[in-house]
Structures are given as structure tokens and as C-alpha cells.
Design a protein around this motif. Sequence first.
Motif, PDB file in Angstrom:
ATOM      1  N   THR A  27      -9.666 -39.453 -34.107  1.00  0.00           N
ATOM      2  CA  THR A  27      -8.699 -39.681 -35.186  1.00  0.00           C
ATOM      3  C   THR A  27      -8.660 -41.139 -35.600  1.00  0.00           C
ATOM      4  OG1 THR A  27      -7.360 -37.963 -34.157  1.00  0.00           O
ATOM      5  CG2 THR A  27      -6.333 -39.219 -35.927  1.00  0.00           C
ATOM      6  N   THR A  28      -8.642 -42.030 -34.608  1.00  0.00           N
ATOM      7  CA  THR A  28      -8.470 -43.463 -34.897  1.00  0.00           C
ATOM      8  C   THR A  28      -9.780 -44.249 -34.803  1.00  0.00           C
ATOM      9  OG1 THR A  28      -8.033 -43.996 -32.583  1.00  0.00           O
ATOM     10  CG2 THR A  28      -6.138 -43.384 -33.961  1.00  0.00           C
ATOM     11  N   GLY A  29     -10.776 -43.699 -34.114  1.00  0.00           N
ATOM     12  CA  GLY A  29     -12.030 -44.434 -33.905  1.00  0.00           C
ATOM     13  C   GLY A  29     -11.949 -45.450 -32.789  1.00  0.00           C
ATOM     14  N   LYS A  30     -10.795 -45.509 -32.105  1.00  0.00           N
ATOM     15  CA  LYS A  30     -10.627 -46.496 -31.034  1.00  0.00           C
ATOM     16  C   LYS A  30     -11.286 -46.017 -29.744  1.00  0.00           C
ATOM     17  CE  LYS A  30      -6.493 -48.615 -32.898  1.00  0.00           C
ATOM     18  NZ  LYS A  30      -5.039 -48.662 -32.880  1.00  0.00           N
ATOM     19  N   VAL A  31     -11.726 -46.999 -28.953  1.00  0.00           N
ATOM     20  CA  VAL A  31     -12.375 -46.682 -27.683  1.00  0.00           C
ATOM     21  C   VAL A  31     -11.339 -46.130 -26.710  1.00  0.00           C
ATOM     22  CG1 VAL A  31     -13.577 -47.634 -25.677  1.00  0.00           C
ATOM     23  CG2 VAL A  31     -14.201 -48.407 -27.969  1.00  0.00           C
ATOM     24  N   VAL A  32     -11.632 -44.970 -26.143  1.00  0.00           N
ATOM     25  CA  VAL A  32     -10.787 -44.390 -25.108  1.00  0.00           C
ATOM     26  C   VAL A  32     -11.287 -44.836 -23.737  1.00  0.00           C
ATOM     27  CG1 VAL A  32     -10.080 -42.218 -24.021  1.00  0.00           C
ATOM     28  CG2 VAL A  32     -10.174 -42.395 -26.508  1.00  0.00           C
ATOM     29  N   CYS A  33     -12.606 -44.815 -23.558  1.00  0.00           N
ATOM     30  CA  CYS A  33     -13.186 -45.166 -22.261  1.00  0.00           C
ATOM     31  C   CYS A  33     -14.594 -45.708 -22.474  1.00  0.00           C
ATOM     32  CB  CYS A  33     -13.215 -43.932 -21.357  1.00  0.00           C
ATOM     33  SG  CYS A  33     -14.080 -44.216 -19.818  1.00  0.00           S
ATOM     34  N   ARG A  34     -14.861 -46.885 -21.901  1.00  0.00           N
ATOM     35  CA  ARG A  34     -16.185 -47.507 -22.042  1.00  0.00           C
ATOM     36  C   ARG A  34     -17.182 -47.000 -21.006  1.00  0.00           C
ATOM     37  NH1 ARG A  34     -16.859 -51.594 -25.346  1.00  0.00           N
ATOM     38  NH2 ARG A  34     -15.047 -52.463 -26.380  1.00  0.00           N
ATOM     39  N   ASN A  35     -16.691 -46.538 -19.880  1.00  0.00           N
ATOM     40  CA  ASN A  35     -17.591 -46.172 -18.787  1.00  0.00           C
ATOM     41  C   ASN A  35     -17.649 -44.661 -18.602  1.00  0.00           C
ATOM     42  OD1 ASN A  35     -19.296 -47.845 -17.422  1.00  0.00           O
ATOM     43  ND2 ASN A  35     -17.718 -48.788 -16.169  1.00  0.00           N
ATOM     44  N   GLY A  36     -18.136 -43.972 -19.625  1.00  0.00           N
ATOM     45  CA  GLY A  36     -18.169 -42.525 -19.609  1.00  0.00           C
ATOM     46  C   GLY A  36     -19.027 -41.939 -18.497  1.00  0.00           C
ATOM     47  N   LEU A  37     -20.078 -42.665 -18.099  1.00  0.00           N
ATOM     48  CA  LEU A  37     -20.942 -42.154 -17.037  1.00  0.00           C
ATOM     49  C   LEU A  37     -20.186 -42.047 -15.715  1.00  0.00           C
ATOM     50  CD1 LEU A  37     -24.204 -44.096 -17.924  1.00  0.00           C
ATOM     51  CD2 LEU A  37     -23.720 -41.691 -18.353  1.00  0.00           C
ATOM     52  N   LEU A  38     -19.326 -43.040 -15.455  1.00  0.00           N
ATOM     53  CA  LEU A  38     -18.501 -42.977 -14.243  1.00  0.00           C
ATOM     54  C   LEU A  38     -17.478 -41.848 -14.335  1.00  0.00           C
ATOM     55  CD1 LEU A  38     -17.610 -46.634 -13.148  1.00  0.00           C
ATOM     56  CD2 LEU A  38     -18.935 -44.940 -11.897  1.00  0.00           C
ATOM     57  N   VAL A  39     -16.947 -41.649 -15.535  1.00  0.00           N
ATOM     58  CA  VAL A  39     -15.963 -40.575 -15.726  1.00  0.00           C
ATOM     59  C   VAL A  39     -16.584 -39.233 -15.360  1.00  0.00           C
ATOM     60  CG1 VAL A  39     -14.772 -39.230 -17.504  1.00  0.00           C
ATOM     61  CG2 VAL A  39     -14.541 -41.691 -17.475  1.00  0.00           C
ATOM     62  N   ILE A  40     -17.771 -38.992 -15.866  1.00  0.00           N
ATOM     63  CA  ILE A  40     -18.442 -37.711 -15.618  1.00  0.00           C
ATOM     64  C   ILE A  40     -18.738 -37.539 -14.133  1.00  0.00           C
ATOM     65  CG2 ILE A  40     -20.642 -36.509 -16.001  1.00  0.00           C
ATOM     66  CD1 ILE A  40     -20.468 -37.591 -18.886  1.00  0.00           C
ATOM     67  N   ARG A  41     -19.102 -38.651 -13.477  1.00  0.00           N
ATOM     68  CA  ARG A  41     -19.365 -38.574 -12.041  1.00  0.00           C
ATOM     69  C   ARG A  41     -18.084 -38.292 -11.257  1.00  0.00           C
ATOM     70  NH1 ARG A  41     -20.529 -43.837  -8.647  1.00  0.00           N
ATOM     71  NH2 ARG A  41     -18.279 -43.643  -8.432  1.00  0.00           N
ATOM     72  N   ASP A  42     -16.992 -39.008 -11.648  1.00  0.00           N
ATOM     73  CA  ASP A  42     -15.744 -38.915 -10.874  1.00  0.00           C
ATOM     74  C   ASP A  42     -14.911 -37.678 -11.214  1.00  0.00           C
ATOM     75  OD1 ASP A  42     -16.508 -41.326  -9.867  1.00  0.00           O
ATOM     76  OD2 ASP A  42     -15.021 -42.517 -10.942  1.00  0.00           O
ATOM     77  N   ASP A  43     -15.051 -37.200 -12.445  1.00  0.00           N
ATOM     78  CA  ASP A  43     -14.191 -36.100 -12.895  1.00  0.00           C
ATOM     79  C   ASP A  43     -15.037 -35.034 -13.608  1.00  0.00           C
ATOM     80  OD1 ASP A  43     -11.942 -34.597 -13.554  1.00  0.00           O
ATOM     81  OD2 ASP A  43     -11.490 -35.793 -15.341  1.00  0.00           O
ATOM     82  N   PRO A  44     -15.980 -34.419 -12.880  1.00  0.00           N
ATOM     83  CA  PRO A  44     -16.893 -33.464 -13.530  1.00  0.00           C
ATOM     84  C   PRO A  44     -16.186 -32.249 -14.112  1.00  0.00           C
ATOM     85  CG  PRO A  44     -17.126 -33.375 -11.134  1.00  0.00           C
ATOM     86  CD  PRO A  44     -16.255 -34.549 -11.435  1.00  0.00           C
ATOM     87  N   GLU A  45     -15.003 -31.930 -13.586  1.00  0.00           N
ATOM     88  CA  GLU A  45     -14.258 -30.764 -14.094  1.00  0.00           C
ATOM     89  C   GLU A  45     -13.419 -31.116 -15.325  1.00  0.00           C
ATOM     90  OE1 GLU A  45     -14.492 -27.717 -12.493  1.00  0.00           O
ATOM     91  OE2 GLU A  45     -15.991 -28.684 -11.216  1.00  0.00           O
ATOM     92  N   GLY A  46     -13.325 -32.411 -15.648  1.00  0.00           N
ATOM     93  CA  GLY A  46     -12.527 -32.813 -16.812  1.00  0.00           C
ATOM     94  C   GLY A  46     -11.036 -32.694 -16.604  1.00  0.00           C
ATOM     95  N   LEU A  47     -10.602 -32.789 -15.342  1.00  0.00           N
ATOM     96  CA  LEU A  47      -9.171 -32.620 -15.048  1.00  0.00           C
ATOM     97  C   LEU A  47      -8.327 -33.759 -15.613  1.00  0.00           C
ATOM     98  CD1 LEU A  47      -9.463 -31.395 -11.341  1.00  0.00           C
ATOM     99  CD2 LEU A  47      -9.206 -30.006 -13.414  1.00  0.00           C
ATOM    100  N   GLU A  48      -8.938 -34.969 -15.767  1.00  0.00           N
ATOM    101  CA  GLU A  48      -8.189 -36.128 -16.277  1.00  0.00           C
ATOM    102  C   GLU A  48      -8.391 -36.324 -17.779  1.00  0.00           C
ATOM    103  OE1 GLU A  48      -8.720 -39.765 -14.037  1.00  0.00           O
ATOM    104  OE2 GLU A  48      -9.194 -38.629 -12.235  1.00  0.00           O
ATOM    105  N   PHE A  49      -9.085 -35.392 -18.432  1.00  0.00           N
ATOM    106  CA  PHE A  49      -9.327 -35.506 -19.874  1.00  0.00           C
ATOM    107  C   PHE A  49      -8.008 -35.764 -20.614  1.00  0.00           C
ATOM    108  CE2 PHE A  49      -9.740 -33.769 -24.149  1.00  0.00           C
ATOM    109  CZ  PHE A  49     -10.928 -34.345 -24.573  1.00  0.00           C
ATOM    110  N   PRO A  50      -7.933 -36.685 -21.602  1.00  0.00           N
ATOM    111  CA  PRO A  50      -9.021 -37.320 -22.346  1.00  0.00           C
ATOM    112  C   PRO A  50      -9.459 -38.687 -21.810  1.00  0.00           C
ATOM    113  CG  PRO A  50      -6.980 -37.691 -23.515  1.00  0.00           C
ATOM    114  CD  PRO A  50      -6.631 -36.907 -22.272  1.00  0.00           C
ATOM    115  N   TRP A  51      -9.183 -38.983 -20.587  1.00  0.00           N
ATOM    116  CA  TRP A  51      -9.724 -40.179 -19.918  1.00  0.00           C
ATOM    117  C   TRP A  51      -9.306 -41.498 -20.574  1.00  0.00           C
ATOM    118  CZ3 TRP A  51     -14.242 -36.764 -21.101  1.00  0.00           C
ATOM    119  CH2 TRP A  51     -14.410 -35.782 -20.121  1.00  0.00           C
ATOM    120  N   GLY A  52      -8.119 -41.520 -21.162  1.00  0.00           N
ATOM    121  CA  GLY A  52      -7.644 -42.756 -21.782  1.00  0.00           C
ATOM    122  C   GLY A  52      -7.295 -43.801 -20.733  1.00  0.00           C
TER     123      GLY A  52
END
Length: 318
Positions: free
Chosen positions: A24-49
Motif C-alpha cells: 500500500t505504502t511502498g515502505k520497507v517492512v523487512c530488509r532481511n527477508g532471507l533470515l525471516v524465511i529461515r526463522d519463521d518458515p510457517e509465517g506465524l509472525e507475518f507480516p514481519w514488520g
Amino acid sequence: WKKLKLWNKYRISNIPSLIFLDATTGKVVCRNGLLVIRDDPEGLEFPWGPKPFREVIAGPLLRSSGQSLESSSLEGSHVGVYFSAHWCPPCRSLTRVLVESYRKIKEAGQNFEIIFVSADRSEESFKQYFSEMPWLAVPYTDEARRSRLNRLYGIQGIPTLIVLDPQGEVITRQGRVEVLNDEDCREFPWHPKPVLELSDSNAAQLNEGPCLVLFVDSEDDGESEAAKQLIQPIAEKIIAKYKAKEEEAPLLFFVAGEDDMTDSLRDYTNLPEAAPLLTILDMSARAKYVMDVEEITPAIVEAFVNDFLAEKLKPEPI
């Protein structure tokens, strides 16, 4: 060309990189998406702000003596978050300087604490390295918290020292450069300067995105300072404009005198020997924009910057 603009916009220095945006805003939510996927593969913390520093750091912190303190003890302090590892030679060099800086800042009566976030490859290596440090650390065994801190600040390389104000807001991500340039810590807590004098310790920032560099004849007394004063109001206006949009400024601003490092930069970018010489260097795009005029005025600098931001300038290859 659009691809290069995206690299610059998000200051990408390593690949692979994965950045999450708010559509919606184009603002960065998370710069380290690779770590997010490693740490939260189920997406339980989505949207990872981003979460507040106070929340991410919550839990016990260690001293090398083995003493444990709660993170709530940081209340009211400036904090340096130090991402480092024993296997990294530049980290060990910075740690030696940082130990002295930490001592000087504390002796001056400042409320300041550093938290070591280890990237060591074993707990034994962590303990050996941490034994040289007089500050606090996230326990090595708390890998989840170490990873969350890496994610929070989008760490792409070490050593990185991020300095926070007592409210947990970032003052500077360039703590390493500041510590090396200000050995007496007179400018602590190192609020960013709109215009920097190009030096060996901050030259790496030229690779972080487009940089305006005004080359001057440093043999002329006061020339560098006068050049800084000339550029500063324009730099401040650009920085304030993008800060209001909660975005990083699209340009860094430098004044370069005459020394071996500057000579190497001129050679590498194939710039004329003229001084003053107004340039914008975009290392990742291997592009340069050059204005060689007899006299540099604020109006010339402002028009040059505005034309660059409006994509009206034609790049030359580096």
C-alpha cells in the motif's frame, strides 16, 4: 536501468537479498527477508514488520564475568548494537578501538552501553572473543534473539555498530566509521552529518548508493570547509524531504580534498584533474555525472542534484 535503480533504492550490497515491502505504502517492512524465511518458515509472525528495539532485545544479557542483567537495565542509556565475530579480522581491529572509545565515553559520565551480537561459529569462539569486551552480550545460545536483531537492522555485513538513542531509535548505522574518525569521542553519540569529508574510513560508503562528491584543492586553506558550507544547506533540504516521507535520502554528500585515496578514486572513475569538480558517482551502476565549471555555486549544486533526481542527467560509464 530499472534493476539498478532498485539496487540503489534499497542499498543492496550482498546477494541474495530479499526485501519485504508494504504494497500500500511502498515502505520497507523487512530488509532481511532471507533470515525471516529461515526463522519463521510457517509465517506465524507475518507480516514481519519491525518491532521496537526494547521488545526485540527483551531478556537476559551477559557480562564476560558471567554476570547476567535484564535488558530493562538499558533504560535511559544510549546503546550501541555491535554485530561482530572473532573470525573476521576487521571486527577484531574495530573491537580494540571500540574498547577504548567505550571507556572514554563512560569516563565522561555518559549513559552508554554496548551489546555484542555474535556471528561467531561456535560458543567457544564467542566466549574467547567476548572475554576481550567490557560490555554486554546477547547469550550465544539465544540464537533466535540474535537473529531477530540481525533482521531488525537488516545487517548485510560485519563489523556493524548501530547507535541508538535512549528511546531505542537509530541515531546512526555508521558507528564503525564514527568510532574510527572520532577517537576522542568528542562527537558522541554521532548524529549524522549532512556532508562528510571523504576519508579512508568512510570511503566504503561510496558503494552504498549514488554519492555527490565535490573535489576541491585542499592545498588552499579552508577550501574543504568552504565547500562543506556550500553543499550543506542543499544536503539538509534533501535529507529533510525524504525523512518526512520516512525514506532514506537518495544521495550521500561528500567533499574530497587531495590525498592518495582521492587520487585513486579519480583514477578509478577516470575523472579529470580539475578542482573544483562537481560529480555524482554511482559505483554499483558504474555510472558518473560530471560538472566541470570554473566556479561552483549553491545554485549550480542544487540544479545538478535536482536534475539527477529527476533523471534528466545523462550518465557516463565509470
